[in-house]
Scaffold this motif. Structure first.
Motif, short mmCIF file in Angstrom:
data_model
loop_
_atom_site.label_atom_id
_atom_site.label_comp_id
_atom_site.label_asym_id
_atom_site.label_seq_id
_atom_site.Cartn_x
_atom_site.Cartn_y
_atom_site.Cartn_z
N GLU A 72 58.00 65.45 53.32
CA GLU A 72 57.43 65.21 54.65
C GLU A 72 58.17 65.94 55.77
N ASN A 73 59.17 66.73 55.43
CA ASN A 73 59.97 67.41 56.45
C ASN A 73 59.20 68.62 56.97
N PRO A 74 58.87 68.65 58.25
CA PRO A 74 58.11 69.77 58.79
C PRO A 74 58.86 71.11 58.75
N PHE A 75 60.18 71.05 58.63
CA PHE A 75 61.00 72.26 58.61
C PHE A 75 61.36 72.71 57.20
N LYS A 76 60.81 72.10 56.18
CA LYS A 76 61.25 72.37 54.81
C LYS A 76 61.20 73.84 54.44
N GLN A 77 60.14 74.54 54.75
CA GLN A 77 60.07 75.97 54.39
C GLN A 77 61.15 76.77 55.08
#
Length: 192
Positions: A72-77
């Motif tokens: 769910e982390n929006p910064f994962k990429q």
């Protein structure tokens, strides 16, 4: 003897424990990280790492994105790109260990700020500029803000944090801004 599975040689464990870039000091932490890494692709990751396999075997970014800690982390990429040696998000065990070490509770604030800066510097120009802030806002709000709202927030962040008036945040300005946020340390971590 038992059925104890050895995934590292004694020398590898010593090296990991002495690694100044790792904030994991207990053997169990390294084993947990390795277990998590191997579980993503057990047909590719060997039970026992040999020689340079910790640096050479890569997991595709698609595997890491499925981890519960990042799902769910929006910064994962962006996080995976920052920590991967290939800058595309594919992680070796060493990359994975470094990433989780930085996100551990034991990592010092200065290290966390350094990596937060790298994560927010989407265009890799050594500054957090208006485009970087806009990208972060888009990710954080799941595109629920209008262009005008994002622009207003971006302008306010620059206005309040840009000490030298060049329209972007240097590392020092970013550090000053982020360390004033009391929730930074509590949100910039992953528990293993």
């Amino acid at each position: 003897m038992g059925n104890k599975l050895i995934t590292f040689t004694d020398q590898q464990l010593v090296n990991y424990q002495l690694n100044e870039e790792s904030f994991f000091v207990a053997k169990q932490q390294h084993f947990r990280v390795y277990k998590k890494f191997r579980e993503m692709k057990p047909d590719v990751i060997p039970r026992v790492m040999k020689k340079n396999e910790a640096y050479s075997i890569k997991l595709p970014v698609e595997c890491t994105e499925q981890l519960a800690e990042f799902r769910e982390n929006p910064f994962k990429q962006r996080i995976f790109k920052v920590f991967s040696r290939d800058s595309r998000g594919n992680l070796t065990f060493e990359d994975f260990l470094d990433m989780l070490s930085v996100f551990s509770e034991a990592a010092p604030r200065d290290i966390k700020v350094f990596y937060a800066f790298r994560i927010y510097d989407f265009d890799n120009d050594q500054f957090v500029g208006p485009a970087d802030i806009d990208t972060a806002l888009t990710l954080l709000t799941k595109q629920e803000l209008t262009v005008e709202e994002r622009q207003q927030i971006t302008e306010k962040v620059i206005e309040e944090s840009d000490v030298d008036g060049d329209g972007k945040l240097s590392y020092i300005e970013f550090e000053h801004c982020i360390t004033r946020a009391p929730e930074f340390l509590s949100t910039f971590h992953i528990r293993i």
